[in-house]
Design a protein around this motif. Structure first.
Motif, mmCIF file in Angstrom:
data_model
loop_
_atom_site.group_PDB
_atom_site.id
_atom_site.type_symbol
_atom_site.label_atom_id
_atom_site.label_comp_id
_atom_site.label_asym_id
_atom_site.label_seq_id
_atom_site.Cartn_x
_atom_site.Cartn_y
_atom_site.Cartn_z
ATOM 1 N N LYS A 42 1.091 -1.258 -0.087
ATOM 2 C CA LYS A 42 -0.169 0.448 -0.035
ATOM 3 C C LYS A 42 1.132 0.630 0.332
ATOM 4 O O LYS A 42 1.959 1.575 0.526
ATOM 5 C CB LYS A 42 -0.744 -0.396 1.090
ATOM 6 C CG LYS A 42 -1.571 -1.163 1.649
ATOM 7 C CD LYS A 42 -3.008 -1.049 0.091
ATOM 8 C CE LYS A 42 -3.993 -2.599 0.001
ATOM 9 N NZ LYS A 42 -5.473 -1.571 -0.713
ATOM 10 N N GLY A 43 0.738 2.550 -0.933
ATOM 11 C CA GLY A 43 1.428 3.394 -0.547
ATOM 12 C C GLY A 43 1.134 3.937 -1.752
ATOM 13 O O GLY A 43 0.362 3.905 -2.762
ATOM 14 N N SER A 44 0.201 5.912 -2.002
ATOM 15 C CA SER A 44 0.840 6.798 -3.009
ATOM 16 C C SER A 44 1.747 6.588 -3.937
ATOM 17 O O SER A 44 3.047 5.591 -3.848
ATOM 18 C CB SER A 44 0.426 7.665 -2.288
ATOM 19 O OG SER A 44 1.744 8.653 -1.505
ATOM 20 N N PRO A 45 1.517 6.486 -5.132
ATOM 21 C CA PRO A 45 2.011 7.100 -6.407
ATOM 22 C C PRO A 45 3.893 7.685 -6.058
ATOM 23 O O PRO A 45 3.655 8.147 -4.967
ATOM 24 C CB PRO A 45 1.349 7.760 -7.232
ATOM 25 C CG PRO A 45 0.715 7.297 -7.403
ATOM 26 C CD PRO A 45 0.216 7.494 -5.706
ATOM 27 N N GLY A 46 4.879 7.166 -5.824
ATOM 28 C CA GLY A 46 6.138 7.865 -5.108
ATOM 29 C C GLY A 46 6.258 6.882 -4.031
ATOM 30 O O GLY A 46 7.548 7.378 -3.635
ATOM 31 N N GLU A 109 -2.263 -13.257 3.660
ATOM 32 C CA GLU A 109 -2.148 -12.302 2.801
ATOM 33 C C GLU A 109 -1.446 -11.277 4.411
ATOM 34 O O GLU A 109 -1.982 -11.347 5.320
ATOM 35 C CB GLU A 109 -3.356 -10.820 2.141
ATOM 36 C CG GLU A 109 -3.735 -12.165 0.752
ATOM 37 C CD GLU A 109 -5.152 -12.468 1.411
ATOM 38 O OE1 GLU A 109 -5.858 -13.110 0.703
ATOM 39 O OE2 GLU A 109 -5.537 -13.048 2.954
ATOM 40 N N ARG A 110 -0.614 -10.511 3.630
ATOM 41 C CA ARG A 110 -0.286 -9.237 4.812
ATOM 42 C C ARG A 110 0.187 -8.939 3.998
ATOM 43 O O ARG A 110 0.486 -8.150 3.030
ATOM 44 C CB ARG A 110 1.132 -9.578 5.291
ATOM 45 C CG ARG A 110 1.936 -8.993 5.936
ATOM 46 C CD ARG A 110 3.452 -10.071 6.794
ATOM 47 N NE ARG A 110 4.099 -8.771 7.963
ATOM 48 C CZ ARG A 110 5.434 -9.100 7.534
ATOM 49 N NH1 ARG A 110 6.299 -10.168 7.746
ATOM 50 N NH2 ARG A 110 5.993 -8.244 8.885
ATOM 51 N N ILE A 111 -0.364 -7.085 5.208
ATOM 52 C CA ILE A 111 0.054 -5.873 4.336
ATOM 53 C C ILE A 111 1.028 -4.934 4.446
ATOM 54 O O ILE A 111 1.431 -4.676 5.759
ATOM 55 C CB ILE A 111 -1.222 -4.863 4.208
ATOM 56 C CG1 ILE A 111 -2.572 -5.596 3.808
ATOM 57 C CG2 ILE A 111 -1.367 -3.670 4.007
ATOM 58 C CD1 ILE A 111 -3.826 -4.740 4.194
ATOM 59 N N LEU A 112 1.517 -4.836 3.399
ATOM 60 C CA LEU A 112 2.557 -4.176 3.781
ATOM 61 C C LEU A 112 2.298 -2.229 3.347
ATOM 62 O O LEU A 112 2.612 -1.934 2.125
ATOM 63 C CB LEU A 112 4.105 -4.379 3.236
ATOM 64 C CG LEU A 112 4.501 -5.739 3.452
ATOM 65 C CD1 LEU A 112 5.260 -6.376 2.601
ATOM 66 C CD2 LEU A 112 4.512 -6.719 4.980
#
Length: 365
Positions: A42-46, A109-112
């Protein structure tokens, strides 16, 4: 019978999905079906998602581990995931438009969250600029999807017009003969490998297969999809394994079929290898009844999809072509109105159809 080809490696690269007439269609569920563990980034562009994914792919390549890169359908220089086949593990970009969430948190699943690494204070200072750019991007995607939907509607109308002219029995018999030549599987499988996507640079094809034998289905109005569907149905009936590649414009259509046991690839559209002309499955007399209208639909669909038609230099010619297109629609509408007026005294015509025609003519004008 076709000889059985040896070796069936995993694809080096596939697309995560495609920008279609129905919006973005993600194929993550099909691609990750055999994975026991999935890391969702997960995370925004860039924020470093694609950089991390490239590092995972590079490590797998250096160690000789079988892997598949999942290519971003918006930017082919970016990655949306990596599948490590030996480990039955995948690392994927779980942000929109192919958002993924943990269905079995921890168990599969595991979210990073790479967003934790962002300098949020610096981003806050640029918030107005970021909001403006994101809004502009969203509007442009909506416009692009509207154009893709219009192109698919025109192509679908042409295929529907050919339904009465289709020699269905002849097509089914061909599909049966074709599939009976293919090696059967004791445990047949059906896979989905997206290798076509409509990107910012137009439609892109990934060179995934190394076939022994190629077939190109030559059609005029998109009716080649009727044959790929018939081949897929027959392959299931004959216990023949195959790999499906969806169409980039309409993911419900089959653009190509690969039969790995024989190394045979069948693709809709011009290409290398033997040609299968769809004219052999079409009644020419019945096809002639809708040929002019279908040519109109084909012309409109191609104009909507042709990137070159939207350049400043080409816009005048494209505008003229669309003007001709609209003129033909107006003519068809006027003739329909005349026919309905002639039938009106019989009581067979619903009066509400005339206001509807008025609205259609207004839109065309």
């Amino acid at each position: 019978m076709m000889e059985k080809a040896t070796g069936f490696p995993y694809p080096r690269s596939v697309f995560a999905g495609s920008n279609t007439a129905d919006g973005f269609v993600s194929q993550f569920d099909s691609l990750l079906r055999g994975c026991l563990r999935v890391y969702i980034l997960k995370g925004s562009p860039g924020s470093g998602k694609s950089t991390l994914l490239r590092a995972v792919a590079a490590r797998a390549r250096a160690e000789g581990e079988p892997y598949t890169e999942i290519i971003c359908s918006a930017d082919t220089n970016s990655l949306d995931g990596v599948i490590l086949h030996g480990r039955r593990t995948a690392v994927i970009d779980g942000t929109a438009p192919h958002a993924a969430e943990a269905v079995y948190p921890g168990a599969r699943e595991r979210i990073l969250n790479l967003g934790d690494c962002l300098d949020t204070h610096a981003l806050f200072e640029k918030r107005e600029e970021i909001i403006t750019l994101v809004s502009k991007k969203s509007r442009r995607y909506k416009n692009a999807y509207a154009l893709l939907n219009a192109a698919n509607t025109l192509r679908g109308a042409a295929i529907a017009n050919l339904s009465d002219a289709l020699l269905a029995g002849k097509l089914q018999a061909f599909a049966a003969r074709f599939c009976r030549r293919l090696p059967k599987d004791g445990a047949p499988f059906e896979l989905l490998w997206p290798r076509y996507a409509r990107t910012a640079d137009g439609e892109v094809e990934l060179d995934v297969f190394d076939p022994v034998e190629r077939y190109s289905i030559i059609d005029a109005f998109g009716e080649g999809f009727l044959l790929t569907e018939a081949l897929a149905q027959q392959a299931r009936a004959e216990s023949v394994s195959f790999v499906v590649t969806p169409d980039a414009l309409n993911a419900r259509k089959i653009r190509s079929l690969y039969f790995p046991a024989a190394g045979v690839l069948v693709t809709v559209g011009e290409g290398e290898g033997k040609r299968i002309n769809m004219k052999r499955f079409i009644d020419p007399e019945k096809e002639r009844e809708t040929r002019r209208l279908n040519r109109l639909f084909r012309k409109g669909s191609r104009l909507l999809l042709d990137d070159a038609a939207w350049t400043p230099e080409a816009l005048p010619a494209s505008a003229a072509a669309f003007s001709d297109l609209l003129g033909l629609f107006r003519g068809q509408t006027a003739r329909l109105r005349e026919c309905l007026r002639a039938l009106e005294p019989s009581g067979l015509v619903n009066a509400a159809v005339f206001p509807a025609l008025d609205r259609l003519e207004s839109a065309l004008n």
